[in-house]
Design an enzyme around this catalytic site. Structure first.
Site, short mmCIF file in Angstrom:
data_model
loop_
_atom_site.label_atom_id
_atom_site.label_comp_id
_atom_site.label_asym_id
_atom_site.label_seq_id
_atom_site.Cartn_x
_atom_site.Cartn_y
_atom_site.Cartn_z
N SER A 111 -15.04 43.65 36.76
CA SER A 111 -15.61 44.63 37.68
C SER A 111 -16.93 45.18 37.16
O SER A 111 -17.72 45.71 37.93
CB SER A 111 -14.67 45.83 37.82
OG SER A 111 -13.39 45.42 38.15
N HIS A 147 -15.63 38.45 42.28
CA HIS A 147 -15.02 39.78 42.20
C HIS A 147 -14.26 40.11 43.48
O HIS A 147 -14.86 40.40 44.51
CB HIS A 147 -16.10 40.84 41.92
CG HIS A 147 -15.56 42.21 41.73
ND1 HIS A 147 -16.02 43.31 42.39
CD2 HIS A 147 -14.53 42.65 40.95
CE1 HIS A 147 -15.32 44.37 42.02
NE2 HIS A 147 -14.42 44.00 41.16
N GLU A 183 -17.39 39.72 45.98
CA GLU A 183 -18.75 39.72 45.43
C GLU A 183 -18.87 38.48 44.54
O GLU A 183 -18.06 38.30 43.63
CB GLU A 183 -19.01 40.99 44.62
CG GLU A 183 -19.16 42.23 45.50
CD GLU A 183 -19.24 43.54 44.71
OE1 GLU A 183 -19.94 44.45 45.15
OE2 GLU A 183 -18.59 43.65 43.65
N ASN A 195 -18.61 48.73 43.16
CA ASN A 195 -18.17 49.62 42.08
C ASN A 195 -19.29 50.53 41.60
O ASN A 195 -19.04 51.66 41.16
CB ASN A 195 -17.60 48.82 40.91
CG ASN A 195 -16.20 48.31 41.23
OD1 ASN A 195 -15.60 48.73 42.20
ND2 ASN A 195 -15.71 47.40 40.42
N1 LIG Z 1 -7.56 47.00 39.37
C1 LIG Z 1 -8.51 46.80 40.25
O1 LIG Z 1 -8.55 47.50 41.27
C2 LIG Z 1 -9.55 45.72 40.04
C3 LIG Z 1 -10.33 45.32 41.13
C4 LIG Z 1 -11.24 44.27 40.95
C5 LIG Z 1 -11.37 43.68 39.71
N2 LIG Z 1 -10.61 44.11 38.66
C6 LIG Z 1 -10.77 43.42 37.36
O2 LIG Z 1 -9.72 42.50 37.23
C7 LIG Z 1 -9.40 42.34 35.85
C8 LIG Z 1 -7.92 42.61 35.66
O3 LIG Z 1 -7.64 43.97 35.97
P1 LIG Z 1 -6.20 44.45 36.43
O4 LIG Z 1 -6.38 45.81 37.01
O5 LIG Z 1 -5.55 43.39 37.23
O6 LIG Z 1 -5.46 44.58 35.00
P2 LIG Z 1 -3.91 44.65 34.67
O7 LIG Z 1 -3.79 45.42 33.42
O8 LIG Z 1 -3.14 45.11 35.86
O9 LIG Z 1 -3.51 43.11 34.42
C9 LIG Z 1 -4.01 42.34 33.37
C10 LIG Z 1 -3.02 41.21 33.07
O10 LIG Z 1 -3.62 40.31 32.14
C11 LIG Z 1 -2.60 39.86 31.25
N3 LIG Z 1 -3.24 39.36 30.03
C12 LIG Z 1 -3.76 40.07 29.02
N4 LIG Z 1 -4.27 39.21 28.08
C13 LIG Z 1 -4.07 37.97 28.54
C14 LIG Z 1 -4.36 36.67 28.03
N5 LIG Z 1 -4.99 36.52 26.89
N6 LIG Z 1 -3.97 35.59 28.74
C15 LIG Z 1 -3.35 35.75 29.93
N7 LIG Z 1 -3.05 36.96 30.46
C16 LIG Z 1 -3.41 38.04 29.78
C17 LIG Z 1 -1.74 41.08 31.07
O11 LIG Z 1 -0.43 40.71 30.64
C18 LIG Z 1 -1.73 41.71 32.46
O12 LIG Z 1 -0.66 41.24 33.26
C19 LIG Z 1 -10.32 43.28 35.09
O13 LIG Z 1 -11.43 42.56 34.66
C20 LIG Z 1 -10.69 44.29 36.15
O14 LIG Z 1 -11.92 44.91 35.89
C21 LIG Z 1 -9.70 45.12 38.81
#
Ligand SMILES: NC(=O)c1ccc[n+]([C@@H]2O[C@H](COP(=O)([O-])OP(=O)(O)OC[C@H]3O[C@@H](n4cnc5c(N)ncnc54)[C@H](O)[C@@H]3O)[C@@H](O)[C@H]2O)c1
Length: 596
Positions: free
Chosen positions: A121, A142, A154, A192
């Site tokens: 993000s 994204h 995005e 964002n």
């Molecule tokens: N939460 C949101 O609203 C949102 C929206 C758009 C983008 N993002 C982006 O998406 C990405 C993930 O965010 P999220 O909110 O889903 O996080 P989250 O904490 O909900 O999930 C992350 C997952 O990654 C797994 N993980 C960690 N290390 C790992 C590895 N080495 N190999 C495989 N899996 C692994 C974890 O077990 C976990 O299930 C981030 O970069 C975030 O910025 C988040």
């Protein structure tokens, strides 16, 4: 010819990853879904099945389609399973070192022609790409939360991403039924960058006890038509993820203090209050992962009776003023059964206001929302006067005269002389300090702000502005009156912009700054906020409706009172106002409205 994608990999099946798996599998792609451990894989599988089961329950997905969808997903622990996919998208936690290590590993495991994408993000896609030997095949894709629902993607190209890879990914987005905007690699991209300053500002209000969580969220939902309030949205995003995004944006985006994470966020993350995913964040949820909010110790109790709450009985209301707001407010009170005394500065003005109220009520009759008998009864409850002395026996006065402090102060001084003891004196000001008005009387404890929104008969929100001198009795009375009017009253402190404008206008101003920096176009920015965040209108559409001059005035007030450098009005906004481009009302603002 765009490249054919048949199988894709998703790494990390948390909040975003599980949703991204669903998007791909729904659209016929085979997905290798990878997690770090068996336990995390099970959680990821539960995230996916929970979402598809909800879709089936809501009738949005047939059972057979759900089974086919799940059948396309191959759940695996470890990256080795990704050796033959055409594209991998990573959704692991928002840490640069973690993502760089992951990309180096993906580079080793994946076939040479595979595209490697990040769902980051806020981190630099460029910095992630240089951890591989194929930075030209690295791109940002994204998605927005929840990925299966939000239409926007995005697409972030770095200076080395190849044009073919960009075109291939754009074609893939179209196949997924998404709308993409392709942009360069900048902290926060479009959505964002505009969203997180606002979210952080809202958390700051809560931390400062300026308003309650329910009131902050209700204000933005009801005042701006947003699908959810900022604090509920923080819970959906995940507080740990939101913290990392803010922190990265602060460091990458010019150390704008508005992105420095509010300390409360860090405390909540440390305490394990991560939002929906952990079952508790700003709100408490039925169980981890559930969208259902359940009451907790902070949930306001519904009081049995307003009078028990200390509210005074109000039956007769004076409304001072003859403009749009006064007219709407007269209608609102009279419709709700109050006896109303309308006071204007002259008989002709009174006649005009009376006519305007009649026209509005007649519209209701034509639309079948009001019977003729109710219209007549409503009008029968209003008396029209041009002398303030008629307010000597009212229980509440609502002032809606011109937005000038000297005029309002003089009026309140007169009301102080005329009105009976115990009256509640309310101002509808949207930008002046209520305490200044209160101190023009000898009874500041009885003075409060009642900020109605335009058009008052339709908009469900009223901001109840308490000064440091407002008594608990006056505040309770204001709350009871709002409830009786069928409005949601949100209580806030006496600060520039109250809740809604203080959160809304800096965001609009940021959108203008983004346009001014040529990062994106007004159309793409409007698209991004509507399709990525579910906003009913984009920032430039809204600015053209509100009026650029009005927006500039509000932004200047916020800047002057709060001295926040990031609130300085965008020079482009000032130039457009100087040039007379004020929005729809002048035929041109950010867009030309003369030919539409
Ligand atoms: N939460 C949101 O609203 C949102 C929206 C758009 C983008 N993002 C982006 O998406 C990405 C993930 O965010 P999220 O909110 O889903 O996080 P989250 O904490 O909900 O999930 C992350 C997952 O990654 C797994 N993980 C960690 N290390 C790992 C590895 N080495 N190999 C495989 N899996 C692994 C974890 O077990 C976990 O299930 C981030 O970069 C975030 O910025 C988040």
């Amino acid at each position: 010819m765009a490249r054919e994608f048949t199988s894709v990999g998703v790494v990390g099946l948390g909040t975003m990853g599980a949703g991204i798996v669903e998007v791909f599998a729904r659209n016929g792609l085979d997905v290798v879904a990878v997690e770090i451990s068996e336990a995390a894989l099970e959680r990821g599988r539960a995230n996916l099945t929970g979402s598809t089961d909800r879709a089936v329950a809501k009738g949005k997905l047939a059972e057979a389609d759900r089974d086919a969808l799940l059948g396309r997903v191959n759940f695996q622990v470890g990256l080795d399973a990704l050796h033959s996919v055409d594209l991998v998208i990573e959704a692991v936690p928002e840490h640069l070192d973690l993502k760089q290590r992951l990309f180096a590993e993906l580079d080793r495991v994946c076939k040479p022609e595979a595209i490697l994408a990040t769902n980051t993000s806020s981190l630099s896609v460029t910095e992630i790409s240089v951890a591989t030997t194929r930075p030209d095949q690295v791109i940002g894709i994204h998605f927005f939360n929840p990925a299966p629902v939000m239409k926007l993607v995005e697409v972030i190209r770095t200076v080395v991403t190849s044009a073919e890879v960009v075109a291939d990914v754009e074609a893939l987005c179209a196949r997924l039924g998404k709308v993409d905007v392709t942009i360069n690699d900048r902290a926060g991209f479009i959505a964002n960058a505009l969203l997180f300053g606002y979210l952080n500002n809202a958390v700051g209000m809560l931390e400062a006890r300026y308003a309650s969580r329910e009131d902050i969220d209700a204000a933005m939902k009801l005042g701006c038509g947003l699908p959810m309030g900022p604090l509920a949205l923080m819970d959906l995003i995940g507080l740990d993820t939101a913290y990392e995004i803010l922190d990265t944006m602060y460091r990458r985006g010019g150390r704008d203090r508005r992105h420095a994470p509010t300390p409360l966020i860090k405390q909540m993350v440390t305490a394990g209050l991560l939002g929906r995913k952990s079952g508790r964040g700003f709100y408490t949820y039925e169980r981890p992962g559930s969208p259902k909010v359940v009451p907790d110790e902070l949930t306001p109790m519904a009081t049995e009776s307003a009078l028990a709450d200390g509210a005074r009985a109000i039956t007769k209301v004076g409304v001072v003023g003859s403009g749009t707001m006064a007219t709407g407010i007269i209608e609102v009170f009279a419709k709700a059964g109050y006896e109303v005394v309308s006071v204007t500065r002259g008989v002709e003005k009174s006649a005009k206001v009376c006519e305007a109220v009649k026209t509005s009520l007649n519209k209701g009759v034509v639309q079948g929302k009001l019977s003729e008998a109710d219209r007549d009864a409503t009008l029968g409850r209003v008396t029209w006067s041009a002398t303030l002395e008629r307010l000597d026996d009212v229980d509440l006065v609502v002032e809606a005269v011109v937005e000038e402090l000297s005029v309002k102060k003089a009026l309140f001084a007169s009301l102080d002389e005329i009105c009976k003891p115990g009256v509640v004196l309310a101002t509808t000001t949207s930008s002046l300090p209520v305490i200044d008005v209160a101190m023009a009387t000898h009874r500041p404890a009885n003075v409060i702000g009642l900020h109605f929104f335009n058009p008052a008969p339709i908009m469900p929100l009223v901001e109840i502005v308490q000064t440091i001198r407002t008594s608990a009795e006056t505040a309770a009375t204001a709350r009871a009156v709002c409830a009786d009017l069928g409005k949601t009253g949100v209580v806030c402190g006496d600060r520039s912009g109250f809740i809604v404008n203080a959160l809304l206008f800096p965001y609009l101003n940021d959108a203008v700054k983004m346009l001014e920096a040529s990062y994106s176009t007004a159309d793409d920015i409007d698209h991004a906020m509507k399709l990525g965040c579910g906003y009913p209108v984009g920032p430039f559409e809204l600015l053209d409706v509100v009026g650029l001059d009005v927006a500039l005035d509000i932004q200047r007030e916020l800047y002057l009172e709060l001295r926040e450098p990031g609130f300085a009005p965008a020079p482009l906004l000032e130039h457009l106002v100087t040039a007379g481009y004020l929005g729809r009302k002048s035929g041109r603002g950010f867009r030309d409205h003369t030919h539409r």
